[in-house]
Design an enzyme around this catalytic site. Structure first.
Site, short mmCIF file in Angstrom:
data_model
loop_
_atom_site.label_atom_id
_atom_site.label_comp_id
_atom_site.label_asym_id
_atom_site.label_seq_id
_atom_site.Cartn_x
_atom_site.Cartn_y
_atom_site.Cartn_z
N ASN A 1 -22.52 33.94 15.05
CA ASN A 1 -23.16 33.55 16.32
C ASN A 1 -23.73 34.77 17.04
O ASN A 1 -24.10 34.69 18.20
CB ASN A 1 -22.15 32.82 17.22
N GLU B 1 -18.71 37.47 22.80
CA GLU B 1 -19.19 36.16 22.39
C GLU B 1 -20.46 35.77 23.15
O GLU B 1 -20.75 36.35 24.20
CB GLU B 1 -18.09 35.11 22.65
N ASP C 1 -12.12 46.46 18.88
CA ASP C 1 -11.42 45.30 19.43
C ASP C 1 -10.04 45.10 18.80
O ASP C 1 -9.69 45.75 17.79
CB ASP C 1 -12.28 44.03 19.25
C1 GLP Z 1 -14.78 39.59 13.71
C2 GLP Z 1 -14.80 40.97 14.34
C3 GLP Z 1 -16.21 41.53 14.44
C4 GLP Z 1 -16.91 41.37 13.11
C5 GLP Z 1 -17.03 39.90 12.78
C6 GLP Z 1 -17.79 39.63 11.48
O1 GLP Z 1 -14.94 38.57 14.62
N1 GLP Z 1 -14.22 41.02 15.65
O2 GLP Z 1 -16.14 42.89 14.82
O3 GLP Z 1 -18.17 41.95 13.16
O4 GLP Z 1 -15.72 39.39 12.65
O5 GLP Z 1 -16.94 39.74 10.40
P1 GLP Z 1 -17.37 39.77 8.89
O6 GLP Z 1 -17.84 41.15 8.64
O7 GLP Z 1 -16.12 39.47 8.15
O8 GLP Z 1 -18.44 38.75 8.72
#
Ligand code: GLP
Length: 242
Positions: free
Chosen positions: A136, A143, A67
């Site tokens: 979430n 989402e 992404d």
């Molecule tokens: C972001 C990314 C996701 C990732 C998520 C969790 O929203 N787009 O790909 O998995 O954060 O992040 P973290 O690993 O910092 O908890």
């Protein structure tokens, strides 16, 4: 699903790096699906360490990231392209031409999504897709409530995701409101999926995602339907399922 539990973040990172390394060693021209977020950073550091020791060669590896924020330049320090350069690509011998991240500055984001789908197809699909998980249950930026059958598409980020990611920006207002993300369909087509989770704050969503009903309200729950999922977590993140 295979579950690997490690004592702590470092152990989880090492185990996840082992799984990615196995791909790179057995199939030097593999396609790695990569993720951002704080969770995979330790895994990338471990891969860099093994590369520096001469144990890994990324010269033929191709990568495709999940992404990117709409509106952020690759040079913006919160863009996911910048993240990947900084946390992995600049430190190993991967060919920059073989690395792919959606273009957040594309004038037509919808067209960029189609281009990205073609990129994934032209590489013959993804061998291993690394995934972190949002609180979430979002994966990539899919989402809650979105259709499972989408490929790469533009999404409006939820308030919760914007808040969670605000820690990386000067203020919440600076967090982009939209992103381009591989869809659940693109993710599910990967031949193997490696989920990395760390910390007690992920324990509840890990339980819901892997042991609750498969519903669009918990995007990661669809992974229960994938035949080759590896879940790597530390004790804290896996505390509700062990
Ligand atoms: C972001 C990314 C996701 C990732 C998520 C969790 O929203 N787009 O790909 O998995 O954060 O992040 P973290 O690993 O910092 O908890």
């Amino acid at each position: 699903m295979k579950i690997y539990v490690s004592d702590d973040y470092k152990g989880m990172s090492r185990k996840a790096a082992n799984i990615v390394s196995a791909q790179v060693i057995l199939n030097p021209a593999c396609v790695l699906g990569l993720a951002t977020g704080s969770t995979p950073i330790g895994m990338y550091q471990q891969l860099i360490d093994w590369y520096n020791k001469g144990d890994l060669d990324f010269s033929q590896v191709k990568s495709v990231n999940l992404d990117e924020y709409v509106g952020l330049a690759p040079t913006h320090d919160q863009s996911y392209r910048y993240f990947m350069q900084h946390n992995l690509f600049d430190h190993v011998n991967i060919d920059p031409a073989n690395t792919n991240v959606p273009n957040g500055l594309a004038s037509d984001p919808e067209a960029e999504c189609q281009r990205y789908n073609e990129v994934i197809r032209s590489m013959g699909g993804i061998d291993v897709q690394v995934l972190g998980m949002g609180h979430n249950g979002h994966i990539g930026f899919n989402e809650p409530g979105q259709a499972f059958e989408l490929e790469t598409h533009v999404v409006d980020l939820t308030e919760r995701t914007i808040e969670a990611n605000a820690r990386f920006f000067a203020s919440k207002d600076e967090v982009p409101k939209r992103a381009i993300t591989m869809g659940i369909k693109s993710i599910m087509q990967a031949r193997q999926i490696l989920v990395v989770v760390s910390g007690e704050d992920k324990a509840e969503i890990v339980k819901k995602a892997f042991f609750g009903p498969v519903v669009p309200q918990v995007p990661a729950s669809i992974l229960q339907m994938h035949p080759n999922v590896v879940l790597c977590g530390d004790k804290a993140a896996l505390s509700q399922i062990l």
